[in-house]
Write an enzyme that holds these catalytic residues in place. Structure first.
Site: not given
Ligand SMILES: CC(=O)SCCNC(=O)CCNC(=O)[C@H](O)C(C)(C)COP(=O)(O)OP(=O)(O)OC[C@H]1O[C@@H](n2cnc3c(N)ncnc32)[C@H](O)[C@@H]1OP(=O)(O)O
Ligand SMILES: O=C([O-])CC(=O)C(=O)O
Length: 385
Positions: A260, A312
């Protein structure tokens, strides 16, 4: 002009708000001074609706008034229903919803009235009708009979009933209501930011919500709950889950439902609540394997990546057990978030400043001459004509 550039606006404060705040240190999601998890445990979605739209938790009379105004607003215009029926069967459910809300806006006589009172009335109409679009849209495209709302049921029980066609038990309706509360508002995610940016031009609530639907569809945001369910179904077992996650990590893929932007190395409190709900439902339906698969996935991700599940991850199997088709997981999220987004649009309209940031330009500096040898002859021919 400041030269500060943070990709993805990470940790940038984009707005002042009295609506909600993620207090990461205290691990609290604060909604107008209340803890979101306590609200989910002790209140119902319509209480949170009162809190978000009016600033205060409603008393019994206030809740009854909200219930009555939502019941009055049930019913989709005939042309909205007709348009949902015209969409190709393979239209993604979030696109059905985006189109449905867009068409619905043409039937709202207060569309361009941005006063707080009119915005509140529109928010109530949306709370009644967005769930209907979610349910009708899916039923229309899958050629199932449409189900009219039953206002003798609670808000959440009725929403679930319109999707599944079955009146839910008290346990099912209670857990679904909790899920709607935890999905209702979450400070400044991409979709809410999108809605506020749109509203900041003095555009309308429907347009802001349509933009938010498009934002929420993406798998880095709301679309993750559907991707989680697909992963669980593909994995099929606890060992299958461990193997699948490891394979995907080895290919440097992201595992949906983990990580997140704000919590990242800390648990999402909403995921923990939904994990408890999953344990209850899995025991109730005699499907403990699904719960154990999810727990194994969580353990693998903590061990391999030190990442925690987000909402999620646990909402997906909960929705599966509640009988919601996977294609509707993100639309249900949007229906719940209609509340928070409406509150944000109302706040944006009330204290507006147009969003208009600047860029760090990486293109060529120094201007190219516009009139080139290639352009000149064409220009001359034009003149001859
Ligand atoms: C209710 C919601 O909307 S909650 C969000 C739902 N989305 C997801 O579950 C999608 C999967 N998760 C992700 O893609 C990310 O965690 C995000 C987009 C939610 C947040 O990402 P960001 O803040 O951009 O984090 P960022 O991309 O900088 O990740 C930091 C590190 O963790 C890793 N990482 C983050 N999330 C994941 C993941 N789900 N799986 C594997 N690795 C991950 C990244 O690869 C990165 O590693 P690195 O430093 O070795 O390159
Ligand atoms: O806060 C965020 O970036 C995503 C999330 O968890 C939500 O919208 O509930």
């Amino acid at each position: 002009m400041s030269d500060l550039y943070l990709p993805g606006l990470e940790n940038v404060v984009a707005s002042e708000t009295g609506i909600s705040y993620l207090d990461v240190e205290k691990e609290e999601i604060v909604i107008r001074g209340y803890d979101l998890i306590e609200l989910a445990q002790q209140a119902v979605y319509l209480d949170v609706a009162g809190l978000l739209l009016d600033g205060e938790l409603p008393d019994e009379a206030g809740r009854a008034a909200l219930e009555a105004s939502i019941a009055d607003a049930y019913g989709l215009p005939q042309n909205v229903r007709a348009i949902l029926h015209l969409l190709p069967a393979n239209t993604p459910a979030m696109d059905v919803l985006r189109t449905g809300i867009s068409v619905l806006s043409s039937y709202d006589e207060e569309l361009d009235d941005r006063s707080p009172e009119a915005n509140r009335r529109k928010a109530i109409r949306l709370l009644a009708r967005v769930p209907q679009i979610v349910a009708y849209g899916h039923r229309a495209l899958t050629k199932q009979p449409l189900i009219e709302p039953d206002s003798s049921l609670s808000y959440s029980a009725n929403f679930l009933y319109m999707i599944t066609g079955k009146v839910p038990s008290a346990l099912e309706a209670g857990i679904f209501d909790q899920s709607l509360i935890v999905y209702s508002e979450h400070e400044m995610p991409n979709s809410t930011f999108t809605a506020r940016v749109i509203a900041s031009t003095q555009s309308d609530l429907y347009g802001a919500l349509v933009g938010a639907v498009a934002s929420l569809k993406g798998t880095l945001h709301g679309g993750a709950n559907e991707a989680v369910m697909e992963m669980l179904l593909e994995a099929g077992s606890e060992d299958g889950m461990e193997a699948l996650i490891k394979e995907r990590l080895a290919r440097r893929e992201r595992i949906m439902g983990f990580g997140h932007r704000v919590y990242m190395r800390k648990p999402d409190p909403r995921a923990l609540l939904m994990k408890d709900a999953l344990a209850l439902l899995a025991a109730h339906f005699g499907q403990p394997d699904l719960y154990h698969m999810c727990v194994r996935g969580e353990e693998v991700m903590r061990r391999e990546k030190e990442l925690h599940p987000n909402l999620d991850y646990y909402a997906a199997p909960v929705y599966h057990l509640l009988g919601i088709p996977t294609a509707l997981f993100t639309p249900v999220f949007l229906a719940a978030r209609t509340l928070g987004i409406s509150a944000h649009v109302m706040e944006q309209h009330a204290h507006n400043r147009l969003f208009r940031p600047r860029v760090r330009y990486t293109g060529p500096r120094g201007l190219h001459p516009l009139i080139t040898d290639q352009l000149l002859p064409e220009r001359e021919e034009d003149e001859e004509e």
